[in-house]
Write a protein that holds these residues in place. Structure first.
Motif, PDB file in Angstrom:
ATOM      1  N   VAL A   1      11.077   8.387   1.612  1.00  0.00           N
ATOM      2  CA  VAL A   1      11.862   8.984   0.522  1.00  0.00           C
ATOM      3  C   VAL A   1      11.778  10.513   0.593  1.00  0.00           C
ATOM      4  O   VAL A   1      11.174  11.156  -0.255  1.00  0.00           O
ATOM      5  N   PRO A   2      12.420  11.100   1.598  1.00  0.00           N
ATOM      6  CA  PRO A   2      12.315  12.554   1.759  1.00  0.00           C
ATOM      7  C   PRO A   2      13.071  13.360   0.708  1.00  0.00           C
ATOM      8  O   PRO A   2      12.771  14.540   0.501  1.00  0.00           O
ATOM      9  N   ASP A   3      14.021  12.742   0.022  1.00  0.00           N
ATOM     10  CA  ASP A   3      14.886  13.481  -0.891  1.00  0.00           C
ATOM     11  C   ASP A   3      14.486  13.376  -2.359  1.00  0.00           C
ATOM     12  O   ASP A   3      15.120  13.998  -3.210  1.00  0.00           O
ATOM     13  N   HIS A   4      13.494  12.576  -2.667  1.00  0.00           N
ATOM     14  CA  HIS A   4      13.003  12.511  -4.045  1.00  0.00           C
ATOM     15  C   HIS A   4      11.554  12.024  -4.038  1.00  0.00           C
ATOM     16  O   HIS A   4      11.032  11.600  -3.006  1.00  0.00           O
ATOM     17  N   LYS A   5      10.928  12.118  -5.188  1.00  0.00           N
ATOM     18  CA  LYS A   5       9.529  11.721  -5.330  1.00  0.00           C
ATOM     19  C   LYS A   5       9.453  10.625  -6.394  1.00  0.00           C
ATOM     20  O   LYS A   5       9.450  10.906  -7.585  1.00  0.00           O
ATOM     21  N   PRO A   6       9.381   9.351  -5.968  1.00  0.00           N
ATOM     22  CA  PRO A   6       9.316   8.261  -6.944  1.00  0.00           C
ATOM     23  C   PRO A   6       8.013   8.334  -7.745  1.00  0.00           C
ATOM     24  O   PRO A   6       7.034   8.945  -7.300  1.00  0.00           O
ATOM     25  N   ILE A   7       8.021   7.709  -8.925  1.00  0.00           N
ATOM     26  CA  ILE A   7       6.764   7.616  -9.659  1.00  0.00           C
ATOM     27  C   ILE A   7       5.863   6.640  -8.916  1.00  0.00           C
ATOM     28  O   ILE A   7       6.336   5.735  -8.220  1.00  0.00           O
ATOM     29  N   LEU A   8       4.558   6.844  -9.036  1.00  0.00           N
ATOM     30  CA  LEU A   8       3.598   6.074  -8.247  1.00  0.00           C
ATOM     31  C   LEU A   8       2.384   5.743  -9.096  1.00  0.00           C
ATOM     32  O   LEU A   8       1.836   6.607  -9.778  1.00  0.00           O
ATOM     33  N   THR A   9       1.984   4.489  -9.050  1.00  0.00           N
ATOM     34  CA  THR A   9       0.719   4.046  -9.629  1.00  0.00           C
ATOM     35  C   THR A   9      -0.084   3.418  -8.505  1.00  0.00           C
ATOM     36  O   THR A   9       0.437   2.572  -7.774  1.00  0.00           O
ATOM     37  N   GLY A  10      -1.306   3.847  -8.348  1.00  0.00           N
ATOM     38  CA  GLY A  10      -2.168   3.287  -7.314  1.00  0.00           C
ATOM     39  C   GLY A  10      -3.413   2.675  -7.940  1.00  0.00           C
ATOM     40  O   GLY A  10      -4.002   3.255  -8.854  1.00  0.00           O
ATOM     41  N   VAL A  11      -3.787   1.519  -7.450  1.00  0.00           N
ATOM     42  CA  VAL A  11      -4.943   0.808  -7.980  1.00  0.00           C
ATOM     43  C   VAL A  11      -5.810   0.325  -6.823  1.00  0.00           C
ATOM     44  O   VAL A  11      -5.295  -0.297  -5.890  1.00  0.00           O
ATOM     45  N   LYS A  12      -7.107   0.617  -6.896  1.00  0.00           N
ATOM     46  CA  LYS A  12      -8.026   0.041  -5.913  1.00  0.00           C
ATOM     47  C   LYS A  12      -8.431  -1.338  -6.406  1.00  0.00           C
ATOM     48  O   LYS A  12      -8.778  -1.520  -7.572  1.00  0.00           O
ATOM     49  N   VAL A  13      -8.365  -2.308  -5.498  1.00  0.00           N
ATOM     50  CA  VAL A  13      -8.723  -3.686  -5.821  1.00  0.00           C
ATOM     51  C   VAL A  13      -9.827  -4.159  -4.872  1.00  0.00           C
ATOM     52  O   VAL A  13      -9.990  -3.612  -3.786  1.00  0.00           O
ATOM     53  N   ALA A  14     -10.548  -5.167  -5.303  1.00  0.00           N
ATOM     54  CA  ALA A  14     -11.629  -5.700  -4.469  1.00  0.00           C
ATOM     55  C   ALA A  14     -11.083  -6.435  -3.254  1.00  0.00           C
ATOM     56  O   ALA A  14     -11.660  -6.372  -2.173  1.00  0.00           O
ATOM     57  N   SER A  15      -9.958  -7.148  -3.447  1.00  0.00           N
ATOM     58  CA  SER A  15      -9.345  -7.861  -2.332  1.00  0.00           C
ATOM     59  C   SER A  15      -7.904  -8.172  -2.670  1.00  0.00           C
ATOM     60  O   SER A  15      -7.477  -8.065  -3.821  1.00  0.00           O
ATOM     61  N   LEU A  16      -7.153  -8.549  -1.638  1.00  0.00           N
ATOM     62  CA  LEU A  16      -5.759  -8.953  -1.796  1.00  0.00           C
ATOM     63  C   LEU A  16      -5.646 -10.420  -1.396  1.00  0.00           C
ATOM     64  O   LEU A  16      -6.651 -11.068  -1.119  1.00  0.00           O
TER      65      LEU A  16
END
Length: 139
Positions: free
Chosen positions: A103-118
């Motif tokens: 996404v070079p033309d905009h900056k989306p909103i972002l939420t990041g979460v660390k999890v123990a496993s997927l």
């Protein structure tokens, strides 16, 4: 819900839909909501050992998923939710490199979460996105 359209991209997306009873994306009016995309190979479902390859695959899977639901891909993404097991500077830096490329033309909103496993023991990230897709796209 008959007014919603559900999608699963070919190969691994369809396999997951059949085995796990969920779709990869849903069209809600002018939005596409995507299920979390991991770094698996879209055809085989295999997760690579190399962390950068896994991140690259996750970005490709998001793109494939959006396009299979009638979108244009990353250019329409406005929201990203990131789940990671690895918060190292190198891993997050690689993720951000791919995000800037996607996404070079905009900056989306972002939420990041660390999890123990997927959901899979080899998985280090899962990327979930929302995209705005004007109704004129014909879907």
């Amino acid at each position: 819900m008959s007014h919603l359209q559900y999608f699963a991209y070919p190969d691994h997306g369809v396999r997951l839909q059949e085995a796990m009873h969920y779709s990869q994306a849903v069209r809600v009016g002018d939005r596409i909501e995507c299920a979390g995309q991991c770094g698996w190979d879209a055809k085989t479902g295999k997760v690579p050992e190399d962390p950068e390859r896994e991140i690259a695959n996750a970005f490709k899977n998001v793109d494939i998923n959006l396009k299979s639901a009638g979108g244009k891909g990353w250019s329409q993404v406005y929201k990203v939710r990131l789940y990671v097991t690895d918060l190292s500077d190198e891993f997050i830096g690689t993720f951000l490199k791919y995000l800037r490329e996607a996404v070079p033309d905009h900056k989306p909103i972002l939420t990041g979460v660390k999890v123990a496993s997927l959901s899979g023991p080899d998985m280090r990230l899962e990327v979930e996105v929302s995209a705005h897709v004007p109704e004129t796209n014909g879907v």
